[in-house]
Design a protein around this motif. Sequence first.
Motif, PDB file in Angstrom:
ATOM      1  N   LEU A   1      -3.516  -3.128   9.556  1.00 40.90           N
ATOM      2  CA  LEU A   1      -2.030  -3.325   9.991  1.00 40.90           C
ATOM      3  C   LEU A   1      -1.157  -3.275   8.625  1.00 40.90           C
ATOM      4  O   LEU A   1      -1.606  -4.278   7.833  1.00 40.90           O
ATOM      5  N   MET A   2      -0.450  -2.424   8.569  1.00 42.82           N
ATOM      6  CA  MET A   2       0.280  -2.573   7.083  1.00 42.82           C
ATOM      7  C   MET A   2       1.969  -2.592   7.539  1.00 42.82           C
ATOM      8  O   MET A   2       2.455  -1.591   7.886  1.00 42.82           O
ATOM      9  N   ASP A   3       2.540  -3.682   6.932  1.00 37.72           N
ATOM     10  CA  ASP A   3       4.013  -3.888   7.169  1.00 37.72           C
ATOM     11  C   ASP A   3       4.945  -3.571   5.771  1.00 37.72           C
ATOM     12  O   ASP A   3       5.082  -4.564   5.076  1.00 37.72           O
ATOM     13  N   GLU A   4       5.306  -2.336   5.969  1.00 41.40           N
ATOM     14  CA  GLU A   4       5.852  -2.104   4.671  1.00 41.40           C
ATOM     15  C   GLU A   4       5.236  -2.420   3.150  1.00 41.40           C
ATOM     16  O   GLU A   4       5.717  -2.976   2.550  1.00 41.40           O
ATOM     17  N   SER A   5       3.812  -2.255   3.363  1.00 42.30           N
ATOM     18  CA  SER A   5       3.292  -3.005   2.318  1.00 42.30           C
ATOM     19  C   SER A   5       3.319  -2.439   0.996  1.00 42.30           C
ATOM     20  O   SER A   5       3.218  -3.215  -0.093  1.00 42.30           O
ATOM     21  N   PHE A   6       4.012  -1.252   0.702  1.00 40.25           N
ATOM     22  CA  PHE A   6       4.199  -1.056  -0.723  1.00 40.25           C
ATOM     23  C   PHE A   6       5.591  -1.079  -0.988  1.00 40.25           C
ATOM     24  O   PHE A   6       6.019  -0.611  -2.244  1.00 40.25           O
ATOM     25  N   SER A   7       6.493  -1.280  -0.121  1.00 42.39           N
ATOM     26  CA  SER A   7       7.965  -1.152  -0.448  1.00 42.39           C
ATOM     27  C   SER A   7       8.383  -2.075  -1.673  1.00 42.39           C
ATOM     28  O   SER A   7       9.328  -1.912  -2.220  1.00 42.39           O
ATOM     29  N   ALA A   8       7.575  -3.295  -1.621  1.00 45.11           N
ATOM     30  CA  ALA A   8       8.227  -4.320  -2.693  1.00 45.11           C
ATOM     31  C   ALA A   8       7.792  -3.747  -4.155  1.00 45.11           C
ATOM     32  O   ALA A   8       8.175  -4.627  -5.212  1.00 45.11           O
ATOM     33  N   LEU A   9       6.917  -2.614  -4.281  1.00 41.12           N
ATOM     34  CA  LEU A   9       6.476  -2.343  -5.536  1.00 41.12           C
ATOM     35  C   LEU A   9       7.430  -1.227  -6.360  1.00 41.12           C
ATOM     36  O   LEU A   9       8.163  -0.375  -5.544  1.00 41.12           O
ATOM     37  N   ASP A  10       7.569  -1.361  -7.428  1.00 41.49           N
ATOM     38  CA  ASP A  10       8.379  -0.291  -8.093  1.00 41.49           C
ATOM     39  C   ASP A  10       7.846   1.038  -7.853  1.00 41.49           C
ATOM     40  O   ASP A  10       6.572   1.372  -7.698  1.00 41.49           O
ATOM     41  N   ALA A  11       8.266   1.987  -7.913  1.00 43.83           N
ATOM     42  CA  ALA A  11       8.288   3.518  -7.744  1.00 43.83           C
ATOM     43  C   ALA A  11       6.838   3.907  -8.502  1.00 43.83           C
ATOM     44  O   ALA A  11       5.989   4.364  -7.816  1.00 43.83           O
ATOM     45  N   GLN A  12       6.794   3.797  -9.713  1.00 46.57           N
ATOM     46  CA  GLN A  12       5.485   4.044 -10.260  1.00 46.57           C
ATOM     47  C   GLN A  12       4.202   3.367  -9.647  1.00 46.57           C
ATOM     48  O   GLN A  12       3.046   3.949  -9.497  1.00 46.57           O
ATOM     49  N   THR A  13       4.155   2.141  -9.835  1.00 44.28           N
ATOM     50  CA  THR A  13       3.294   1.256  -9.150  1.00 44.28           C
ATOM     51  C   THR A  13       2.809   1.704  -7.644  1.00 44.28           C
ATOM     52  O   THR A  13       1.822   1.579  -7.376  1.00 44.28           O
ATOM     53  N   ARG A  14       3.889   1.840  -7.005  1.00 46.11           N
ATOM     54  CA  ARG A  14       3.843   2.366  -5.459  1.00 46.11           C
ATOM     55  C   ARG A  14       2.809   3.565  -5.390  1.00 46.11           C
ATOM     56  O   ARG A  14       1.917   3.528  -4.605  1.00 46.11           O
ATOM     57  N   ILE A  15       3.081   4.545  -6.397  1.00 42.36           N
ATOM     58  CA  ILE A  15       2.219   5.640  -6.210  1.00 42.36           C
ATOM     59  C   ILE A  15       0.873   5.377  -6.597  1.00 42.36           C
ATOM     60  O   ILE A  15      -0.326   5.952  -6.133  1.00 42.36           O
ATOM     61  N   HIS A  16       0.561   4.646  -7.679  1.00 44.39           N
ATOM     62  CA  HIS A  16      -0.860   4.295  -8.084  1.00 44.39           C
ATOM     63  C   HIS A  16      -1.311   3.405  -6.881  1.00 44.39           C
ATOM     64  O   HIS A  16      -2.517   3.891  -6.385  1.00 44.39           O
ATOM     65  N   VAL A  17      -0.820   2.434  -6.453  1.00 49.07           N
ATOM     66  CA  VAL A  17      -1.333   1.700  -5.281  1.00 49.07           C
ATOM     67  C   VAL A  17      -1.740   2.495  -4.072  1.00 49.07           C
ATOM     68  O   VAL A  17      -2.621   2.504  -3.336  1.00 49.07           O
ATOM     69  N   GLY A  18      -0.851   3.102  -3.812  1.00 43.92           N
ATOM     70  CA  GLY A  18      -0.657   4.342  -2.361  1.00 43.92           C
ATOM     71  C   GLY A  18      -1.955   5.220  -2.867  1.00 43.92           C
ATOM     72  O   GLY A  18      -2.642   5.446  -1.764  1.00 43.92           O
ATOM     73  N   ASN A  19      -2.167   5.542  -3.823  1.00 48.85           N
ATOM     74  CA  ASN A  19      -3.240   6.454  -3.979  1.00 48.85           C
ATOM     75  C   ASN A  19      -4.579   5.867  -4.044  1.00 48.85           C
ATOM     76  O   ASN A  19      -5.286   6.410  -3.486  1.00 48.85           O
ATOM     77  N   PHE A  20      -4.411   4.699  -4.443  1.00 48.90           N
ATOM     78  CA  PHE A  20      -5.663   3.908  -4.542  1.00 48.90           C
ATOM     79  C   PHE A  20      -6.019   3.577  -2.977  1.00 48.90           C
ATOM     80  O   PHE A  20      -7.167   3.843  -2.409  1.00 48.90           O
ATOM     81  N   PHE A  21      -5.004   3.247  -2.261  1.00 46.92           N
ATOM     82  CA  PHE A  21      -5.412   2.942  -0.774  1.00 46.92           C
ATOM     83  C   PHE A  21      -6.088   4.290   0.021  1.00 46.92           C
ATOM     84  O   PHE A  21      -6.683   4.051   0.681  1.00 46.92           O
ATOM     85  N   LEU A  22      -5.340   5.297  -0.325  1.00 50.29           N
ATOM     86  CA  LEU A  22      -5.717   6.713   0.302  1.00 50.29           C
ATOM     87  C   LEU A  22      -7.157   7.006  -0.099  1.00 50.29           C
ATOM     88  O   LEU A  22      -7.991   7.374   0.797  1.00 50.29           O
ATOM     89  N   SER A  23      -7.655   6.687  -1.464  1.00 57.32           N
ATOM     90  CA  SER A  23      -8.975   6.922  -1.695  1.00 57.32           C
ATOM     91  C   SER A  23      -9.856   5.957  -0.978  1.00 57.32           C
ATOM     92  O   SER A  23     -10.935   6.304  -0.720  1.00 57.32           O
TER      93      SER A  23
END
Lengths: 252, 269
Positions: A152-174
């Motif tokens: 369950l993810m509640d805006e989990s990436f919204s507090a991250l800056d744009a670049q970090t969000r992409i990194h963490v987002g991709n990491f999560f997808l993998s």
Amino acid sequence: MTGVSVRYRQRGARQQSGVPAVSDVSFSVAPGEFVAIVGPSGCGKSTLLKAIAGLVPLTSGHVTFGSGPETRVGFVFQTDALLPWSTASGNIELALRLAGASVTAARKRARTLLAHVGLENAAELFPGQLSGGMRKRVAIARALAYDPALFLMDESFSALDAQTRIHVGNFFLSLLAESQQTVVFVTHDIEEAVALADRVLVMSHGPGRIECEIAVPLPRPRDYHASRFAVGFDDLQRRVWKALPAPREVDQ
Amino acid sequence: MSEEAVSGQGKTAGRPSVAPRLASWLLALALIVSWQIVASTIPGMSALASSPLLVVERLIAIAGNGDLWQNLLPTLEETFGGLLLGLAVGICGGVLMARSRFAASMLDPYVIGINGLPRVALGPFFVVWFGIGILSKVLLAVSIVFVVVLFNTREGIESIDPDLVDALRSMRASRWQMLRHVTIPSLIPWLLAATKIGIGLALTGAVVGELVGASAGLGWYITNSLNVIDMTGAVTALLVMAIIAMVMYYAVLLIERRLLVWRPQERAR
């Protein structure tokens, strides 16, 4: 991993003020599916997630999982929600200990998980010593720790800056590509919802209901950022945007 | 991405330089020297304001004849007793008021009233009610200390991060586990802050009680000395009190550094 389905019937979770936050929301999620929920602020998206996790009492209706009324959920919040007085490893160990692991087993598994999220060197550091992206990865590792049947993810990436969000987002997808876990992801970011999900649920103004459901047939594996340039992305995004209720006039 | 690590832990944020500490010692030295000069050059001044040399002399004398320990011990007992009991009462009250709206509404006017009351004025009452022994001083110290602890405990509980509570609940933590992993660690910084303020307050309670009526203690030693215009005795007792307060404060600071290693600002020290 057991299959998960979440169903709501006649739900009206009320907030303390007695105003219904969500009313009569029903949906189900197939095992391994990634469902994103978007909606205007205050539509009860977060309440919905908390209801699934059993953190708020339901006034009516029920939540069921494939395995029964209770399951293990991995909750990832907008903030990292790590215990600041506990090290990266300690935070993950606690999740494991609460799930019944022994001290030594928890310790070993925490190391493995940290290595898995690329933070083996940060094990003994406190959250205050980690960057936002690293904290988020620890939070994801903690959610992974007890083998959740459902993320369950509640805006989990919204507090991250744009670049970090992409990194963490991709990491999560993998991570997801490996584990085939089921996810319910709440966000106010339409692009993010379309980029990540198999299906987007659009909610109305509070008390929230599900206005419509949009399937996202983009191919997997996806890239958190690059999938936004896929053919058909624009069109899907526009459909979600149109489905969203117009912002309410705020009178003060 | 791991090289972005460890914010706020760089070497620049390390220990504070020695300069301010050195300046602090130099200021103390300058004050002592000028006190000595004023006392020894102006006729009759040493009788009014004593002097550093006289104070050191006296300190050695009373440490030798046992007067120091006879008066230090009761004051220490009262201060520690008042501080610990004040912490206990304050924590209980704070938890009660944070957890129960009923208790909060009911007790709020009393707490505010007691907080506004200059509690040193209770000293004479307590001495009449509880005698000239240690008890009256401990209770006076408690009456001063507990309010600060209560406010801090309450504020600490109310400012617990709700996401941490939800996170632990989503992991199915029991009430005891929640207390142990979230509530108590959240409260510790607030309680340490209250303790640091409480040290001075407890000492005030103890000494005021002794000034009002006692048969031993540093406050009693001051009254006794002043009755015979023995300034050196009074100033020596004051100095001992300041030392007690500083030692206790630094002890708490040491505990704090151990308990709060997780806070970036603590690591920087």
